[in-house]
Scaffold this motif. Sequence first.
Motif, PDB file in Angstrom:
ATOM      1  N   MET A   1       0.819  -1.196   0.000  1.00 31.17           N
ATOM      2  CA  MET A   1       0.000   0.000   0.000  1.00 31.17           C
ATOM      3  C   MET A   1       0.864   1.261   0.000  1.00 31.17           C
ATOM      4  O   MET A   1       0.633   2.150  -0.796  1.00 31.17           O
ATOM      5  N   LEU A   2       1.822   1.315   0.869  1.00 34.72           N
ATOM      6  CA  LEU A   2       2.719   2.473   0.951  1.00 34.72           C
ATOM      7  C   LEU A   2       3.519   2.620  -0.338  1.00 34.72           C
ATOM      8  O   LEU A   2       3.703   3.729  -0.841  1.00 34.72           O
ATOM      9  N   THR A   3       3.964   1.525  -0.907  1.00 31.81           N
ATOM     10  CA  THR A   3       4.727   1.551  -2.153  1.00 31.81           C
ATOM     11  C   THR A   3       3.875   2.098  -3.288  1.00 31.81           C
ATOM     12  O   THR A   3       4.333   2.922  -4.081  1.00 31.81           O
ATOM     13  N   ARG A   4       2.611   1.676  -3.354  1.00 31.94           N
ATOM     14  CA  ARG A   4       1.707   2.150  -4.401  1.00 31.94           C
ATOM     15  C   ARG A   4       1.476   3.659  -4.271  1.00 31.94           C
ATOM     16  O   ARG A   4       1.497   4.393  -5.255  1.00 31.94           O
ATOM     17  N   GLU A   5       1.293   4.141  -3.055  1.00 33.64           N
ATOM     18  CA  GLU A   5       1.104   5.577  -2.829  1.00 33.64           C
ATOM     19  C   GLU A   5       2.360   6.361  -3.208  1.00 33.64           C
ATOM     20  O   GLU A   5       2.291   7.426  -3.812  1.00 33.64           O
ATOM     21  N   PHE A   6       3.506   5.785  -2.861  1.00 33.60           N
ATOM     22  CA  PHE A   6       4.779   6.438  -3.208  1.00 33.60           C
ATOM     23  C   PHE A   6       4.931   6.536  -4.724  1.00 33.60           C
ATOM     24  O   PHE A   6       5.323   7.579  -5.249  1.00 33.60           O
ATOM     25  N   LEU A   7       4.591   5.476  -5.439  1.00 39.98           N
ATOM     26  CA  LEU A   7       4.675   5.483  -6.900  1.00 39.98           C
ATOM     27  C   LEU A   7       3.713   6.507  -7.499  1.00 39.98           C
ATOM     28  O   LEU A   7       4.035   7.190  -8.478  1.00 39.98           O
ATOM     29  N   THR A   8       2.544   6.625  -6.926  1.00 41.12           N
ATOM     30  CA  THR A   8       1.558   7.607  -7.396  1.00 41.12           C
ATOM     31  C   THR A   8       2.094   9.027  -7.216  1.00 41.12           C
ATOM     32  O   THR A   8       2.047   9.851  -8.137  1.00 41.12           O
ATOM     33  N   VAL A   9       2.614   9.294  -6.037  1.00 47.07           N
ATOM     34  CA  VAL A   9       3.167  10.624  -5.765  1.00 47.07           C
ATOM     35  C   VAL A   9       4.340  10.901  -6.702  1.00 47.07           C
ATOM     36  O   VAL A   9       4.464  11.995  -7.266  1.00 47.07           O
TER      37      VAL A   9
END
Length: 81
Positions: free
Chosen positions: A1-9
Amino acid sequence: MLTREFLTVTREFRPFTREFQTVTREFRTFTREFCTFTREFQPFTREFRTATREFQPFTREISHQGYILDFYIALYKAIPW
């Protein structure tokens, strides 16, 4: 989840990064052109400073003799308006 948010940002941040790189490149070009202009302008500045220094005794002499007004009137008339 955190990785996906980081990639989005990170993905959302890319256009800003590209824009910043473009602005930086344009500023670098401007700086280079300004430095070139400044270098080309230096000889004129030196010549103007020399001419001013050479002209000062003449101006002082005219001023001491009280003809400064006549000198400026003649100078004004000599300028091709």
